[in-house]
Design an enzyme around this catalytic site. Structure first.
Site: not given
Length: 249
Positions: A21-23, A180, A102, A104-105
């Protein structure tokens, strides 16, 4: 909390393009006006940014398409594409090839360092579970990437023929799983908890900062003291983008 820097633009839009998704986060000065998710910019906000800070972990092709769509919406806004670097905002990158960390990181690490000003473990639990460690001097020590809960479940289901269950079979139960659905969902959760617990044993004195949809629930189950910062990546983007603009002016 760390010191606040004066914004270099009145209105800033941060675009955080993740894998699923895009924030979109809108800033007025240092204040967050609103946060929205979607594949395209929400056009009903009345918000026209002076500058756009763009951070994407998507492929070059998908990032370029998104860039073009947003820039067409705001042709007069200044544009800054954020990339991971060896050093930014007082933080040094542990990666030998810093651009491969990355974005984001990288932005999460920078934001956590500035907000906390202590030794910090940053956990971002979404599509993947990402953990990064940064000390109070601003030295990024490295980190981990593991599959997120949904990714683990989907991988298990895609690689097996007979492990199947319906959504309404996923229920909470006591004791060892006896279906399961419980075996898969609780098994994946236990794997994630074990991963995070081992890291906590290594860094018990560090402050833990979390973001992402699953982070707070996972760490809460372990009884780890934490601070939840849902806008961590956007706050990091604001810091890095402002620093870049200052350097260009």
């Amino acid at each position: 909390m760390g010191e606040k820097l004066v914004s270099v633009a009145a209105r800033v839009l941060v675009v955080d393009a993740g894998n699923t998704s895009i924030k979109f986060t809108a800033f007025e000065g240092e204040q967050v006006l609103w946060v929205q998710r979607g594949e395209g910019f929400p056009t009903d906000t009345g918000f026209a940014p002076d500058v756009i800070y763009f951070a994407s972990v998507r492929s070059k092709e998908l990032s370029a398409l998104l860039h073009a769509d947003i820039q067409a919406e705001f042709p007069h806004s200044e544009w800054v594409t954020l990339t991971s670097q060896a050093f930014a905002c007082g933080v040094s990158n542990a990666y030998i090839e810093p651009e491969r960390l990355g974005i984001d990181r990288w932005l999460g690490v920078i934001a956590a360092h500035h907000l906390v000003k202590e030794d910090v473990v940053v956990v971002d639990a979404g599509t993947a579970i990402k953990v990064d460690v940064v000390n109070k001097e601003g030295v990024h020590l490295g980190g981990y990437i593991a599959p997120g809960l949904v990714m683990m479940e989907e991988s298990l289901l895609s690689k097996t023929a007979r492990i199947r269950y319906a959504a309404d079979e996923v229920v909470v139960g006591d004791g060892l799983p006896n279906s399961t659905a419980r075996a898969v969902t609780e098994g994946c959760r236990e794997m994630a908890l074990g991963f995070l617990e081992r890291i906590h044993h290594r860094y018990p004195e560090f402050k833990w900062v979390v973001t992402g949809g699953d982070a707070q629930a996972l760490l809460g189950a372990l009884g780890i003291s934490l601070e939840s910062l849902p806008n961590l990546v956007a706050l990091g983007a604001k810091l890095v983008g402002d620093e870049e603009l200052r350097g260009n002016k």
